[in-house]
Design a protein around this motif. Structure first.
Motif, PDB file in Angstrom:
ATOM      1  N   ASN A  82       0.786  -1.230   0.000  1.00 30.71           N
ATOM      2  CA  ASN A  82       0.000   0.000   0.000  1.00 30.71           C
ATOM      3  C   ASN A  82       0.821   1.284   0.000  1.00 30.71           C
ATOM      4  O   ASN A  82       0.265   2.370  -0.189  1.00 30.71           O
ATOM      5  CB  ASN A  82      -0.915   0.050   1.236  1.00 30.71           C
ATOM      6  N   SER A  83       2.104   1.188   0.268  1.00 27.12           N
ATOM      7  CA  SER A  83       2.911   2.389   0.428  1.00 27.12           C
ATOM      8  C   SER A  83       4.323   2.163  -0.097  1.00 27.12           C
ATOM      9  O   SER A  83       4.675   1.063  -0.522  1.00 27.12           O
ATOM     10  CB  SER A  83       2.969   2.782   1.914  1.00 27.12           C
ATOM     11  N   ALA A  84       5.113   3.226  -0.032  1.00 23.62           N
ATOM     12  CA  ALA A  84       6.507   3.132  -0.460  1.00 23.62           C
ATOM     13  C   ALA A  84       7.406   2.672   0.676  1.00 23.62           C
ATOM     14  O   ALA A  84       8.618   2.553   0.509  1.00 23.62           O
ATOM     15  CB  ALA A  84       6.980   4.484  -0.988  1.00 23.62           C
ATOM     16  N   ARG A  85       6.834   2.424   1.834  1.00 21.42           N
ATOM     17  CA  ARG A  85       7.634   2.023   2.981  1.00 21.42           C
ATOM     18  C   ARG A  85       8.093   0.581   2.854  1.00 21.42           C
ATOM     19  O   ARG A  85       7.497  -0.216   2.105  1.00 21.42           O
ATOM     20  CB  ARG A  85       6.849   2.217   4.277  1.00 21.42           C
ATOM     21  N   SER A  86       9.158   0.240   3.573  1.00 21.62           N
ATOM     22  CA  SER A  86       9.769  -1.088   3.446  1.00 21.62           C
ATOM     23  C   SER A  86       9.983  -1.721   4.815  1.00 21.62           C
ATOM     24  O   SER A  86      11.110  -1.761   5.332  1.00 21.62           O
ATOM     25  CB  SER A  86      11.110  -0.982   2.710  1.00 21.62           C
ATOM     26  N   PRO A  87       8.922  -2.213   5.436  1.00 22.19           N
ATOM     27  CA  PRO A  87       9.088  -2.863   6.740  1.00 22.19           C
ATOM     28  C   PRO A  87       9.860  -4.171   6.619  1.00 22.19           C
ATOM     29  O   PRO A  87       9.660  -4.936   5.673  1.00 22.19           O
ATOM     30  CB  PRO A  87       7.637  -3.128   7.183  1.00 22.19           C
ATOM     31  N   GLN A  88      10.733  -4.393   7.566  1.00 22.24           N
ATOM     32  CA  GLN A  88      11.495  -5.640   7.632  1.00 22.24           C
ATOM     33  C   GLN A  88      11.248  -6.297   8.991  1.00 22.24           C
ATOM     34  O   GLN A  88      11.323  -5.634  10.030  1.00 22.24           O
ATOM     35  CB  GLN A  88      12.993  -5.375   7.457  1.00 22.24           C
ATOM     36  N   ILE A  89      10.963  -7.568   8.963  1.00 20.63           N
ATOM     37  CA  ILE A  89      10.691  -8.306  10.198  1.00 20.63           C
ATOM     38  C   ILE A  89      12.005  -8.563  10.927  1.00 20.63           C
ATOM     39  O   ILE A  89      12.946  -9.135  10.364  1.00 20.63           O
ATOM     40  CB  ILE A  89       9.976  -9.625   9.882  1.00 20.63           C
ATOM     41  N   VAL A  90      12.062  -8.149  12.190  1.00 17.82           N
ATOM     42  CA  VAL A  90      13.282  -8.329  12.983  1.00 17.82           C
ATOM     43  C   VAL A  90      13.074  -9.328  14.119  1.00 17.82           C
ATOM     44  O   VAL A  90      14.049  -9.760  14.740  1.00 17.82           O
ATOM     45  CB  VAL A  90      13.767  -6.982  13.568  1.00 17.82           C
ATOM     46  N   GLN A  91      11.834  -9.703  14.396  1.00 18.13           N
ATOM     47  CA  GLN A  91      11.547 -10.616  15.493  1.00 18.13           C
ATOM     48  C   GLN A  91      10.239 -11.335  15.213  1.00 18.13           C
ATOM     49  O   GLN A  91       9.253 -10.726  14.809  1.00 18.13           O
ATOM     50  CB  GLN A  91      11.418  -9.851  16.816  1.00 18.13           C
ATOM     51  N   VAL A  92      10.229 -12.642  15.387  1.00 14.93           N
ATOM     52  CA  VAL A  92       8.990 -13.408  15.335  1.00 14.93           C
ATOM     53  C   VAL A  92       8.513 -13.575  16.768  1.00 14.93           C
ATOM     54  O   VAL A  92       9.196 -14.192  17.588  1.00 14.93           O
ATOM     55  CB  VAL A  92       9.199 -14.766  14.648  1.00 14.93           C
ATOM     56  N   VAL A  93       7.383 -12.979  17.079  1.00 15.85           N
ATOM     57  CA  VAL A  93       6.889 -12.906  18.458  1.00 15.85           C
ATOM     58  C   VAL A  93       6.226 -14.205  18.889  1.00 15.85           C
ATOM     59  O   VAL A  93       6.532 -14.766  19.944  1.00 15.85           O
ATOM     60  CB  VAL A  93       5.905 -11.725  18.597  1.00 15.85           C
ATOM     61  N   ASP A  94       5.267 -14.658  18.086  1.00 15.10           N
ATOM     62  CA  ASP A  94       4.490 -15.840  18.460  1.00 15.10           C
ATOM     63  C   ASP A  94       3.727 -16.337  17.253  1.00 15.10           C
ATOM     64  O   ASP A  94       3.712 -15.699  16.199  1.00 15.10           O
ATOM     65  CB  ASP A  94       3.500 -15.510  19.601  1.00 15.10           C
ATOM     66  N   TYR A  95       3.090 -17.492  17.402  1.00 16.85           N
ATOM     67  CA  TYR A  95       2.075 -17.868  16.420  1.00 16.85           C
ATOM     68  C   TYR A  95       0.796 -18.219  17.162  1.00 16.85           C
ATOM     69  O   TYR A  95       0.810 -18.721  18.282  1.00 16.85           O
ATOM     70  CB  TYR A  95       2.533 -18.981  15.478  1.00 16.85           C
ATOM     71  N   SER A  96      -0.299 -17.877  16.523  1.00 14.67           N
ATOM     72  CA  SER A  96      -1.611 -18.086  17.121  1.00 14.67           C
ATOM     73  C   SER A  96      -1.974 -19.558  17.042  1.00 14.67           C
ATOM     74  O   SER A  96      -1.963 -20.159  15.963  1.00 14.67           O
ATOM     75  CB  SER A  96      -2.659 -17.234  16.388  1.00 14.67           C
ATOM     76  N   ASN A  97      -2.302 -20.133  18.181  1.00 16.88           N
ATOM     77  CA  ASN A  97      -2.634 -21.559  18.255  1.00 16.88           C
ATOM     78  C   ASN A  97      -4.026 -21.721  18.865  1.00 16.88           C
ATOM     79  O   ASN A  97      -4.212 -22.422  19.851  1.00 16.88           O
ATOM     80  CB  ASN A  97      -1.579 -22.283  19.095  1.00 16.88           C
ATOM     81  N   GLY A  98      -4.984 -21.013  18.257  1.00 22.08           N
ATOM     82  CA  GLY A  98      -6.356 -21.055  18.751  1.00 22.08           C
ATOM     83  C   GLY A  98      -6.877 -19.720  19.236  1.00 22.08           C
ATOM     84  O   GLY A  98      -8.071 -19.577  19.506  1.00 22.08           O
ATOM     85  N   ALA A  99      -6.012 -18.717  19.355  1.00 26.47           N
ATOM     86  CA  ALA A  99      -6.432 -17.428  19.893  1.00 26.47           C
ATOM     87  C   ALA A  99      -7.214 -16.601  18.880  1.00 26.47           C
ATOM     88  O   ALA A  99      -8.094 -15.824  19.263  1.00 26.47           O
ATOM     89  CB  ALA A  99      -5.220 -16.637  20.379  1.00 26.47           C
ATOM     90  N   ASP A 100      -6.914 -16.731  17.594  1.00 24.23           N
ATOM     91  CA  ASP A 100      -7.683 -16.022  16.567  1.00 24.23           C
ATOM     92  C   ASP A 100      -8.878 -16.888  16.193  1.00 24.23           C
ATOM     93  O   ASP A 100      -8.718 -18.062  15.823  1.00 24.23           O
ATOM     94  CB  ASP A 100      -6.812 -15.750  15.338  1.00 24.23           C
ATOM     95  N   VAL A 101     -10.067 -16.313  16.280  1.00 24.06           N
ATOM     96  CA  VAL A 101     -11.285 -17.118  16.150  1.00 24.06           C
ATOM     97  C   VAL A 101     -12.358 -16.417  15.330  1.00 24.06           C
ATOM     98  O   VAL A 101     -12.351 -15.196  15.174  1.00 24.06           O
ATOM     99  CB  VAL A 101     -11.883 -17.447  17.539  1.00 24.06           C
ATOM    100  N   ILE A 102     -13.275 -17.223  14.815  1.00 23.29           N
ATOM    101  CA  ILE A 102     -14.547 -16.721  14.314  1.00 23.29           C
ATOM    102  C   ILE A 102     -15.586 -17.113  15.355  1.00 23.29           C
ATOM    103  O   ILE A 102     -15.779 -18.305  15.630  1.00 23.29           O
ATOM    104  CB  ILE A 102     -14.920 -17.319  12.949  1.00 23.29           C
ATOM    105  N   LEU A 103     -16.203 -16.117  15.973  1.00 23.72           N
ATOM    106  CA  LEU A 103     -17.248 -16.350  16.957  1.00 23.72           C
ATOM    107  C   LEU A 103     -18.605 -16.084  16.314  1.00 23.72           C
ATOM    108  O   LEU A 103     -18.767 -15.105  15.582  1.00 23.72           O
ATOM    109  CB  LEU A 103     -17.082 -15.441  18.172  1.00 23.72           C
ATOM    110  N   ALA A 104     -19.575 -16.938  16.609  1.00 23.82           N
ATOM    111  CA  ALA A 104     -20.911 -16.792  16.035  1.00 23.82           C
ATOM    112  C   ALA A 104     -21.969 -16.728  17.126  1.00 23.82           C
ATOM    113  O   ALA A 104     -21.742 -17.175  18.262  1.00 23.82           O
ATOM    114  CB  ALA A 104     -21.202 -17.950  15.084  1.00 23.82           C
ATOM    115  N   ARG A 105     -23.122 -16.192  16.776  1.00 21.33           N
ATOM    116  CA  ARG A 105     -24.235 -16.115  17.726  1.00 21.33           C
ATOM    117  C   ARG A 105     -24.733 -17.520  18.041  1.00 21.33           C
ATOM    118  O   ARG A 105     -24.533 -18.457  17.257  1.00 21.33           O
ATOM    119  CB  ARG A 105     -25.360 -15.274  17.139  1.00 21.33           C
ATOM    120  N   PRO A 106     -25.388 -17.677  19.177  1.00 24.49           N
ATOM    121  CA  PRO A 106     -25.961 -18.980  19.526  1.00 24.49           C
ATOM    122  C   PRO A 106     -26.868 -19.495  18.406  1.00 24.49           C
ATOM    123  O   PRO A 106     -27.629 -18.741  17.806  1.00 24.49           O
ATOM    124  CB  PRO A 106     -26.768 -18.665  20.794  1.00 24.49           C
ATOM    125  N   GLY A 107     -26.737 -20.769  18.124  1.00 18.56           N
ATOM    126  CA  GLY A 107     -27.511 -21.357  17.037  1.00 18.56           C
ATOM    127  C   GLY A 107     -26.668 -21.671  15.829  1.00 18.56           C
ATOM    128  O   GLY A 107     -27.011 -22.564  15.037  1.00 18.56           O
TER     129      GLY A 107
END
Length: 304
Positions: A82-107
């Motif tokens: 999206n931009s002219a910027r150039s981010p570089q990854i310097v640290q891998v913090v974690d990986y999601s092992n169930g924390a990112d979810v799709i939550l739905a209404r009852p039913g």
């Protein structure tokens, strides 16, 4: 006169590193490092800039308002697109092992039942990736649902009011809704192991011109992790309070839904052709398929 000349020509003090974060347990160690004075002890000036969502943090990075970003791989790729910027990854913090979810209404008990549903999601962020993968595993696509663009705070409110059928979320929002019995999990990142990775990324110019400061930032970050291992009660209290959780809820989110990565894990991820490279390639493919990335391939040099 000589004294005045020397003072006038003395090098300017480097500006503070402006680090963007949003609510997510894995990023809280950056906050804990500030609270415990670890940045100061490392001789580093850091300004934490807080946002309500990953997409807000990414947009601030693209505008140059911050020069270090705590985010997922998704936002790093989007920022480069999206931009002219150039981010570089310097640290891998974690990986999601169930924390990112799709939550739905009852039913609604599974992702296959989301056809035609109104789903709250942070557009142009990790949320779209998680939704696309969840739908894909149930034989659906993004075209089969109605996406409603909201940040985490707004989508929690809309979901509680019954204005949405489902949301794509993560702690602390997910914990609050599940605690209150307002939702059920129909998909989580445990079903896409290792795909959702959180990182710390710095603008390429920072990494090349101020590498000592980046190293100090990472040392303070790892000191915060070590402090948590040695003083869990105090650390969880500090980090949980900022996220609106109890210390026990924060501990469970950090230890059961997230896999923190240590200093010893970094080489395996950051080396050429390592684990991070495969995640970047997969993420880039999904983002292009869903129209989240459209420009030239700028994956080269995403990590240091």
């Amino acid at each position: 006169a000589a004294l005045a000349f020397n003072i006038g020509c003395s090098p300017e003090k480097p500006a503070a590193l402006r680090v963007g974060i949003n609510p997510w347990p894995g990023y809280e160690f950056l906050y804990l490092a500030e609270e415990k004075g670890f940045y100061r002890e490392e001789g580093l000036e850091v300004r934490l800039v807080e946002f309500n969502s990953l997409s807000d943090a990414r947009r601030a990075y693209e505008r140059g308002q911050i020069n270090v970003l705590a985010s997922t791989v998704i936002e790093v790729l989007q920022a480069r697109d999206n931009s002219a910027r150039s981010p570089q990854i310097v640290q891998v913090v974690d990986y999601s092992n169930g924390a990112d979810v799709i939550l739905a209404r009852p039913g609604l008990t599974n992702a296959a039942g989301l056809r035609g549903a109104r789903i709250g999601v942070e557009l142009a962020s990790l949320g779209v990736y998680v939704l696309a993968r969840g739908l894909e595993q149930s034989g659906l696509s993004l075209a089969d649902v109605k996406m409603v663009s909201l940040d985490q705070l707004s989508m929690e409110d809309a979901f509680r009011k019954g204005e949405l059928d489902a949301i794509v979320t993560y702690p602390p929002t997910s914990i609050k809704l599940l605690r209150d019995g307002k939702a059920s999990t129909v998909f989580s990142s445990v079903e896409i192991p290792g795909e959702v990775i959180d990182v710390i990324a710095g603008e390429a110019e920072i990494n090349t011109q101020r590498p000592g400061e980046v190293a100090k930032l990472l040392r303070a970050y790892h000191r915060a992790i070590a402090y948590t291992r040695q003083n869990p009660a105090d650390a969880y209290r500090i980090m949980a309070e900022r996220e609106g959780l109890t210390p026990e809820e924060f501990r469970k989110a950090l230890t059961e839904g997230i896999r923190l990565l240590a200093e010893s894990d970094q080489a395996e991820y950051l080396r050429p052709g390592g684990k991070l490279a495969s995640v970047i390639d997969r993420s880039d493919r999904i983002l292009r398929q869903s129209g989240q990335i459209k420009g030239l391939d700028r994956r080269a040099n995403v990590s240091t």
